[in-house]
Write an enzyme that holds these catalytic residues in place. Structure first.
Site, PDB file in Angstrom:
ATOM      1  N   ARG A   1     -11.522   8.569   4.698  1.00 31.14           N
ATOM      2  CA  ARG A   1     -11.321   7.238   5.280  1.00 31.14           C
ATOM      3  C   ARG A   1     -11.143   7.323   6.789  1.00 31.14           C
ATOM      4  NH1 ARG A   1      -7.106   3.455   2.405  1.00 31.14           N
ATOM      5  NH2 ARG A   1      -7.960   2.220   4.100  1.00 31.14           N
TER       6      ARG A   1
ATOM      7  N   ASP B   1       1.342   7.227  13.177  1.00 32.72           N
ATOM      8  CA  ASP B   1       0.151   7.850  12.573  1.00 32.72           C
ATOM      9  C   ASP B   1       0.077   9.354  12.833  1.00 32.72           C
ATOM     10  OD1 ASP B   1      -0.571   5.418  11.575  1.00 32.72           O
ATOM     11  OD2 ASP B   1      -2.128   5.012  13.049  1.00 32.72           O
TER      12      ASP B   1
ATOM     13  N   ARG C   1       4.146  -3.734   3.904  1.00 29.08           N
ATOM     14  CA  ARG C   1       3.213  -4.176   4.929  1.00 29.08           C
ATOM     15  C   ARG C   1       2.861  -5.666   4.861  1.00 29.08           C
ATOM     16  NH1 ARG C   1      -1.355   0.139   6.036  1.00 29.08           N
ATOM     17  NH2 ARG C   1      -1.354  -0.916   8.053  1.00 29.08           N
TER      18      ARG C   1
ATOM     19  N   CYS D   1       0.849  -1.187   0.000  1.00 32.77           N
ATOM     20  CA  CYS D   1       0.000   0.000   0.000  1.00 32.77           C
ATOM     21  C   CYS D   1       0.879   1.228   0.000  1.00 32.77           C
ATOM     22  CB  CYS D   1      -0.967   0.003   1.179  1.00 32.77           C
ATOM     23  SG  CYS D   1      -0.183   0.425   2.717  1.00 32.77           S
TER      24      CYS D   1
END
Ligand code: EPZ
Length: 429
Positions: free
Chosen positions: A408, A316, A131, A126
């Site tokens: 998202r 994040d 990943r 991705c």
């Protein structure tokens, strides 16, 4: 495709309600597959990823009912989902669905634990790196699942059920820990997880599973012990507040200056990030309603930060911190240790006038006195929102393209920022 238009230079003042955490809501919804009874989830954020997971669960035969709004509720209240996996009609998760959202691979564990079989498409790479899912597969194998990989699919079988075991993770993995905990909940005997992820979302899911009758202890520490039970039942659980959304708006307020209350934000869920903001010269005040972020006048100090699993600084929030440091008085360093390719925002921030140099996993950010608006786009949701943060402080107009990435993971972003004084609007089509 929608775009977002931002005119920079407005301070943020007011209250931003924090939604339920995306990264808890997704595994909580997946946990519904472990029981025939209804799981009721409150405070579920209205996000594209949640809607996508509803479709994926629907494909397995799960019924999801969304409660209507009660009187007095506003859009700030999360939704309530009644999720019933009374009858699982299909144990395959096809490529078309899994490739759209990686977390859907996590259906592997509850399906093989309850149904004795699962056929899940490998998610592939991705925007933030390769990943792999090897550790998720390892966890199921350790619990006695027979694994074959065929035609891009992982086939997991355990016709006589899974068996408790010791699972030692060579690397901290959130998805691996969710997988092991869910699978072990219905396994025969005791499972001990070593080097488990300690993220608050792991604790939230374990709390919910325990309400469903699971016997999980130690969630939030490196060692989690799961005593398998024969079956799980329905329960009601409220999703915990989103620490990444909290940190994102904290950085937005730090960027523009002003005074913002992050309502329902819980400081203990993002202490490392709040400490970095304090080091940068931002005032952070926990209150009984949430977290207040204040910056008046004073410039931002540069910081050196390395991302790492919880309780350290989260990957994040790396892109958002980088956006903030583009305006610091001096040179900052940010090292990304979780995902090898999570720097897609660097080129776009540079388009806004940022000075950033990349050397492998380390970025050096030289603060500039002013950013200038430009058209930009990003390839993942945290990178996209870092561009929004930069744009809030940039001179003139920025258009952020590919807004579907933001949708998202950020609920009503333009509305939440607009209510605090940002000049931000969504351009449809
Ligand atoms: C979760 O992803 C989050 N996703 C990610 O949030 C978050 O960035 C990540 O944890 C780290 O905190 C959800 O919760 C839905 P990992 P996950 O397994 O579970 C390696 C966002 O923006 N690894 O903890 O997929 C992996 O490559 C998203 O909301 C293996 O090597 O992350 C990485 O280097 C993006 N083999 C590290 O472990 C495996 O089998 C940590 O990944 C699994 C992971």
């Amino acid at each position: 495709m929608d775009r977002i238009r931002i005119i920079g230079g407005h301070r943020l003042n007011g209250t931003i309600p924090i939604s339920g955490a995306k990264n808890a809501a997704l595994p909580l919804m997946i946990a519904s597959l472990l029981t025939e009874q209804t799981l009721i989830l409150d405070n579920v954020p209205r996000l594209a990823d949640v809607a996508q997971l509803e479709r994926i669960l629907g494909n397995h035969g799960v019924d999801i009912m969304v409660s209507g709004k009660r009187s007095g509720e506003t859009a700030d209240h999360g939704q309530t989902l009644h999720i019933s996996a009374a009858r699982i009609v299909d144990t395959t998760a096809p490529y078309e669905l899994v490739s759209k959202m990686r977390a859907s691979f996590w259906v592997l564990a509850p399906l093989v634990a309850r149904m004795g079989e699962a056929r899940i498409s490998m998610p592939g790479g991705c925007a933030i790196g390769t990943r792999p899912v090897d550790l998720l597969i390892m966890a199921v194998e350790r619990l006695g699942g027979k694994i074959d990989i065929e035609g891009g699919y992982v086939l997991a079988r355990a016709p006589k059920g899974l068996k408790g075991a010791e699972i030692v993770f060579p690397k901290v993995t959130v998805g691996g820990t969710h997988t092991a905990v869910m699978a072990a909940s219905l396994a025969k005997g005791t499972t001990v997880l070593e080097n488990a992820a300690r993220e608050p979302e792991i604790v939230d899911v374990a709390d919910c599973l325990n309400k469903m009758g699971a016997r999980i202890s130690g969630a939030g520490t490196r060692q989690i012990i799961v005593e398998g039970v024969a079956g799980l039942k329905g329960a009601r659980h409220a999703v915990l507040p989103d620490r990444i959304e909290t940190g994102t708006y904290a950085m937005a307020a730090a960027m523009t200056g002003g005074d913002v209350l992050l309502q329902n934000g819980r400081p203990e869920l993002l202490q490392a990030a709040l400490d970095v903001l304090v080091r940068a010269g931002v005032t952070v005040m926990p209150t009984n309603q949430g977290i207040r972020i204040v910056r008046n006048g004073a410039g931002l100090a540069p910081v050196d930060v390395t991302t790492a699993p919880f309780p350290e600084f989260p990957t994040d929030l790396q892109a958002q911190l980088m956006a903030l440091m583009t305006r610091a008085r001096g040179t900052s360093h940010i090292t990304e240790t979780i995902f090898e390719n999570r720097f897609m925002h660097v080129g776009e921030l540079t388009r806004l006038g940022a000075r950033i140099q990349l050397d492998g996993e380390r970025a050096t950010i030289e603060g500039v006195p002013q950013l200038k608006g430009a058209p930009v786009m990003a390839t993942d949701l945290r990178a996209s929102v870092s561009l929004v943060i930069a744009a809030l402080a940039a001179e003139g107009e920025t258009i952020v393209n590919r807004v579907y990435h933001l949708d998202r993971g950020f609920e009503r972003l333009e509305d939440k920022l607009g209510r605090c004084g940002a000049a931000i609007e969504r351009l449809s089509g």
